[in-house]
Write an enzyme that holds these catalytic residues in place. Structure first.
Site, PDB file in Angstrom:
ATOM      1  N   CYS A   1      67.184  77.353  76.320  1.00 48.41           N
ATOM      2  CA  CYS A   1      66.133  78.362  76.332  1.00 48.41           C
ATOM      3  C   CYS A   1      66.007  79.035  74.952  1.00 48.41           C
ATOM      4  O   CYS A   1      65.519  78.423  74.015  1.00 48.41           O
ATOM      5  CB  CYS A   1      66.371  79.365  77.446  1.00 48.41           C
ATOM      6  SG  CYS A   1      64.879  80.283  77.905  1.00 48.41           S
TER       7      CYS A   1
ATOM      8  N   HIS B   1      67.065  76.079  82.351  1.00 46.32           N
ATOM      9  CA  HIS B   1      68.448  76.515  82.582  1.00 46.32           C
ATOM     10  C   HIS B   1      69.174  75.545  83.520  1.00 46.32           C
ATOM     11  O   HIS B   1      69.017  75.616  84.739  1.00 46.32           O
ATOM     12  CB  HIS B   1      68.466  77.928  83.183  1.00 46.32           C
ATOM     13  CG  HIS B   1      68.045  78.990  82.220  1.00 46.32           C
ATOM     14  ND1 HIS B   1      68.919  79.610  81.363  1.00 46.32           N
ATOM     15  CD2 HIS B   1      66.829  79.523  81.950  1.00 46.32           C
ATOM     16  CE1 HIS B   1      68.271  80.486  80.615  1.00 46.32           C
ATOM     17  NE2 HIS B   1      66.996  80.456  80.957  1.00 46.32           N
TER      18      HIS B   1
ATOM     19  N   GLU C   1      72.257  75.571  84.238  1.00 46.01           N
ATOM     20  CA  GLU C   1      73.412  76.218  84.875  1.00 46.01           C
ATOM     21  C   GLU C   1      73.095  76.833  86.226  1.00 46.01           C
ATOM     22  O   GLU C   1      74.012  77.132  86.998  1.00 46.01           O
ATOM     23  CB  GLU C   1      73.998  77.276  83.930  1.00 46.01           C
ATOM     24  CG  GLU C   1      73.126  78.503  83.679  1.00 46.01           C
ATOM     25  CD  GLU C   1      72.123  78.336  82.548  1.00 46.01           C
ATOM     26  OE1 GLU C   1      71.634  79.357  82.033  1.00 46.01           O
ATOM     27  OE2 GLU C   1      71.831  77.174  82.177  1.00 46.01           O
TER      28      GLU C   1
ATOM     29  N   SER D   1      99.174  95.619  92.519  1.00 50.76           N
ATOM     30  CA  SER D   1      98.210  96.364  93.322  1.00 50.76           C
ATOM     31  C   SER D   1      98.086  95.816  94.734  1.00 50.76           C
ATOM     32  O   SER D   1      97.461  96.440  95.590  1.00 50.76           O
ATOM     33  CB  SER D   1      96.835  96.293  92.654  1.00 50.76           C
ATOM     34  OG  SER D   1      96.328  94.974  92.720  1.00 50.76           O
TER      35      SER D   1
END
Length: 510
Positions: free
Chosen positions: A80, A168, A170, A222
């Site tokens: 892009c 894109h 992805e 944690s």
């Protein structure tokens, strides 16, 4: 050494998604801001991917790095903005699109063989998101594909492994996007798919041994996935020279302090539990601002943790469960990031804590942390545990935090989370919790008027917390949960469900 890809970030919302897709192909990658190209790029990386951007190449102030060092030296893929920028700076022409493309388009590969588009059929759906188009290509560039709307959807430069695409690959909407990335990474860049959980464990344990030597590490547990996997990796590297501290800040879920300590007994970790609830409540007294609460909790945690760490002789290192999104969020493409919320893992230690930081998971995304944990034999119920905020229930109690409010929210949260488990919904939700609102509402309980607290329930679906959609929980489940909370938790007479996505909302309310 593991093959690696460099991703230069121009500020796109999809940059992390590029990295995730590369990692899913079992190839390591790193994201760096476009203006901080690593000096060792030539020796460390086998290819470079340029991300998209919210900018136009025609705008003043748009990202404008010198990419000439890459051309002809290393395989390069511009996505892009990356494609437009290469065309713009190498003699082509980019202009505002007469027909802007946002959303699905259909790819028409050019005749002849294409190393980049091998295996991608004509008419394949791709995802566009751009307001500029490449009108004229540089002299040494060749069109690889078009769409029905734009004449240049993909191109390459002759005599070098430099490719560019306007779409894109992805995003999941590009149906053969993974194939394109596979072609670029495996065939053009020559990377081997060796980035696996097992290889990460072996390399990390060896690295930890070299970094720590004969020293001792203290780590704050944690109960969450990140700190647990970090602890197990450190345990593999240095054994009983790892000292874990689990601090009860009084802001944990119901029975969590005792439950987590019992859980760690089975892992063979060297853990000490410290109940410092009273100190945290004192620090939070009178605090209503979200950032003020986070900072009060952070200060108190450091004080408690430092005090406990000093009980251990000869500690030189502090272990942390920092993961890759924490690191990326602390680095901005355009200077210092706007603070959305302070992060408890990134930002360094106060001067009085003279410890070196050890971060075994610093290069991993959340789903990769879980895969590494599974490869080390950790139980699915531990690895599938929902993320829980570092400040705990304090940021799910809007306004001042008190022990009484925490007790109410713990009961509400327990009914909600246990209900998700009982209904078989827990594993289909990425994160869930309850929020105690600083609001009272009128109700009727029995034959009497009530004026009590309102709670909101929140459940989201995500992969790494960067974006999130609210979960469409079944109405009958929500009805049962609401009834259970109102009937069982004294002080609550109204339940609402949060249907906001991120963005624009955040996952937590504070």
């Amino acid at each position: 050494m593991t093959d690696a890809i460099l991703i230069l970030d121009f500020g796109s919302q999809y940059t992390q998604l590029i990295a995730r897709r590369v990692r899913e192909l079992n190839v390591y990658c790193e994201i760096h801001p476009f203006h901080h190209i690593p000096e060792d790029w030539k020796s460390k990386f086998k290819a470079v991917i340029l991300s998209g951007s919210p900018y136009s190449t025609l705008e003043e102030g748009a990202p404008n790095p010198d990419l000439s060092v890459f051309y002809g030296q290393i395989p390069l893929l511009g996505v892009c903005y990356g494609a437009q920028y290469m065309a713009h700076t190498r003699g082509g022409k980019v202009a505002r699109s007469t027909h802007r493309e946002y959303g699905r388009a259909h790819l028409n590969p050019s005749a002849g063989e294409s190393r980049l588009l091998t295996g991608i059929p004509t008419g394949s759906t791709v995802w566009m998101s751009h307001g500029d188009s490449i009108v004229t290509l540089p002299a040494n560039a060749v069109i690889e594909a078009t769409t029905d709307s734009i004449p240049v959807a993909a191109f390459r430069f002759e005599g070098e492994d430099t490719y560019a695409i306007q779409f894109h690959p992805e995003v999941v909407h590009s149906e053969h996007g993974t194939q394109l990335l596979r072609n670029f990474i495996y065939e053009i860049a020559g990377c081997a798919p060796t980035w696996t959980p097992d290889s990460f464990i072996d390399e990390t344990v060896a690295s930890l041994k070299a970094q720590i030597g004969g020293g001792k590490v203290v780590l704050g547990l944690s109960g969450g996935v990140d700190s647990t996997v970090a602890a197990v990796l450190l345990d593999k590297a240095i054994g009983d020279r790892l000292h874990c501290i689990f601090v009860n800040n009084g802001l944990l879920r119901k029975n969590e302090f005792e439950g987590v300590l019992k859980q760690y007994e089975h892992l063979g970790l060297n853990v000490v539990g410290v109940d410092a609830s009273a100190e945290f409540y004192a620090a939070l007294a009178g605090q209503e601002d979200p950032e003020a609460k986070r900072k009060a909790i952070g200060r108190t945690f450091i004080e408690v943790f430092d005090r406990e760490a000093h009980r251990i002789q000869g500690v030189e290192f502090l272990g942390q469960g920092t993961i890759y999104p924490d690191v990326i969020e602390s680095v901005s493409v355009n200077g210092p990031s706007v603070t959305i919320k302070s992060h408890h893992n990134v930002g360094g230690l106060p001067d009085f804590m003279k410890l070196q930081i050890v971060e075994p998971l610093r290069s991993l995304f959340k789903d990769e942390v879980r895969r590494v944990g599974a490869a080390m034999g950790l139980k699915p119920e531990l690895l599938g545990r929902h993320p829980f905020p570092g400040p705990g229930l304090a940021i799910r109690i809007l306004g001042e935090v008190t022990a009484e409010k925490v007790a109410i929210l713990q009961e509400v949260d327990h009914i909600f989370i246990q209900g998700l488990r009982d209904a078989g919904l827990y594993d289909s939700v990425w994160q869930a919790g309850a929020i105690l609102l600083p609001v009272k509402s009128v109700g009727v309980m029995g034959d009497e008027r009530s004026y009590e607290q309102v709670v909101a329930l929140r459940a989201v679906q995500s992969t790494d917390g960067m974006t999130a959609d609210w979960v469409h929980l079944p109405y009958d489940f929500l009805a049962r949960t609401s009834n259970g909370i109102i009937n069982q938790v004294r002080g609550v007479n109204r339940v609402v469900y949060d249907i906001s996505s991120k963005p624009p909302a955040t996952i937590e309310w504070e």
